[in-house]
Design a protein around this motif. Sequence first.
Motif, mmCIF file in Angstrom:
data_model
loop_
_atom_site.group_PDB
_atom_site.id
_atom_site.type_symbol
_atom_site.label_atom_id
_atom_site.label_comp_id
_atom_site.label_asym_id
_atom_site.label_seq_id
_atom_site.Cartn_x
_atom_site.Cartn_y
_atom_site.Cartn_z
ATOM 1 N N VAL A 148 0.857 -1.184 0.000
ATOM 2 C CA VAL A 148 0.000 0.000 0.000
ATOM 3 C C VAL A 148 0.895 1.237 0.000
ATOM 4 O O VAL A 148 1.736 1.397 0.895
ATOM 5 N N TYR A 149 0.713 2.107 -0.991
ATOM 6 C CA TYR A 149 1.533 3.307 -1.090
ATOM 7 C C TYR A 149 0.685 4.457 -1.621
ATOM 8 O O TYR A 149 -0.460 4.271 -2.042
ATOM 9 N N GLU A 173 0.869 -4.018 -6.045
ATOM 10 C CA GLU A 173 0.972 -2.621 -5.612
ATOM 11 C C GLU A 173 -0.370 -1.910 -5.762
ATOM 12 O O GLU A 173 -0.989 -1.960 -6.824
ATOM 13 N N VAL A 174 -0.800 -1.233 -4.696
ATOM 14 C CA VAL A 174 -2.043 -0.464 -4.749
ATOM 15 C C VAL A 174 -1.759 0.976 -4.329
ATOM 16 O O VAL A 174 -1.199 1.232 -3.260
ATOM 17 N N ASN A 175 -2.126 1.899 -5.193
ATOM 18 C CA ASN A 175 -1.905 3.326 -4.954
ATOM 19 C C ASN A 175 -3.112 3.883 -4.203
ATOM 20 O O ASN A 175 -4.198 4.020 -4.775
ATOM 21 N N ALA A 227 -11.471 -0.620 -2.115
ATOM 22 C CA ALA A 227 -11.059 -1.033 -3.460
ATOM 23 C C ALA A 227 -9.635 -1.587 -3.438
ATOM 24 O O ALA A 227 -9.332 -2.584 -4.115
ATOM 25 N N ALA A 228 -8.762 -0.957 -2.651
ATOM 26 C CA ALA A 228 -7.378 -1.427 -2.559
ATOM 27 C C ALA A 228 -7.320 -2.830 -1.956
ATOM 28 O O ALA A 228 -6.595 -3.706 -2.445
ATOM 29 N N LEU A 229 -8.096 -3.041 -0.901
ATOM 30 C CA LEU A 229 -8.134 -4.364 -0.272
ATOM 31 C C LEU A 229 -8.703 -5.410 -1.218
ATOM 32 O O LEU A 229 -8.194 -6.540 -1.288
ATOM 33 N N ALA A 230 -9.739 -5.036 -1.949
ATOM 34 C CA ALA A 230 -10.335 -5.978 -2.902
ATOM 35 C C ALA A 230 -9.311 -6.406 -3.951
ATOM 36 O O ALA A 230 -9.223 -7.590 -4.309
ATOM 37 N N THR A 231 -8.526 -5.448 -4.441
ATOM 38 C CA THR A 231 -7.481 -5.764 -5.423
ATOM 39 C C THR A 231 -6.476 -6.754 -4.847
ATOM 40 O O THR A 231 -6.099 -7.735 -5.501
ATOM 41 N N MET A 232 -6.055 -6.514 -3.623
ATOM 42 C CA MET A 232 -5.059 -7.404 -3.010
ATOM 43 C C MET A 232 -5.644 -8.769 -2.697
ATOM 44 O O MET A 232 -4.999 -9.798 -2.925
ATOM 45 N N THR A 239 3.218 1.268 3.461
ATOM 46 C CA THR A 239 4.259 2.291 3.516
ATOM 47 C C THR A 239 3.806 3.433 4.430
ATOM 48 O O THR A 239 2.654 3.489 4.852
ATOM 49 N N GLU A 240 4.715 4.372 4.669
ATOM 50 C CA GLU A 240 4.402 5.494 5.556
ATOM 51 C C GLU A 240 3.634 6.582 4.799
ATOM 52 O O GLU A 240 4.092 7.722 4.692
#
Length: 308
Positions: A150-151, A178-180, A189-194, A205-206
């Motif tokens: 996650v970035y 990688e999810v932006n 949406a990011a979690l679904a992609t992963m 990431t920070e």
Amino acid sequence: MTALFPAADSRAAGKLVAAILTCDIPRYREAHRAFVKALVQKGYDQSNVEVITQTPNPDPISWANSIRKFNAIGADLIVTYGAPATMTALREAGDIPVVFADVYGPVETGVARSLSGTGHNMAGVSSKVPLVTLVKTALEVKPIKVLGVVYTGREEGSMVQLKEMRKIGAQYGVILVEVNLAGTSGIDAALATMFNARVEGIYVTECTAGSRGFEKIVHRAGESKIPVFSQMPGAAQKGAVLSLEADPAEQGQVAADYAARILGGKKAGSLPVATPKKVELVVNMKVARALDLHVPFPVLSAATRVLK
């Protein structure tokens, strides 16, 4: 976004220090508390210095507006927490010296030309810790072949960590998903992609959005028995199985030392970039048990703190 502006007559005998704490993120808040306390210990208290803050939203326009306000009110010193605000100050601060803290990879982000000196009218402390150590430790706890990352693409420190992770992933044969994450509204949406990519672990990431939505990421990942790890201070306390973190209080204390030197007449560009001395490897055993993970004894031995 909040701001404190000085009274017109408060500047007569003192200095004005203006600080940016993006979104009032907890690790920035902790660092700033330590900064103010250490500054007082160095002889800069309410009798001769005024410290004001702004907590802008995490976007370039908000960061720039905060710096421009500090310019307009004639700040003697600007303090920035995090790479994005620091990079904005580099462009917008003009002749005002800048002290930065919690910048991951000052050289890699372009904040500094080298660790011996920034080459700009700024000085500060890096928060960079060895990502490879965190990854190796995570792989000892759970063999991971597919890792979610996650970035946030517009945040320089987050991008430095992503690039480092790409190199480490190639070294250890780990495929990255990688999810932006531009904002917390994109977490689902990011979690679904992963999850669709069947990741076996998640590295955050920070980034600001990752910090603000960390508990949600950990909770949803935990439901699928997926461990999360990060370098963000406090990550293990919030549910990561592992964290490797620079101490925010130390970041603030070092920043205060540099601020005192600059207020005393030292040129910011002549000071070296400080590196973190207090780095903690934190293992959350409660989370590990909930995820049915066995934490090997060497990992526990290497940990500076174990949460039970």
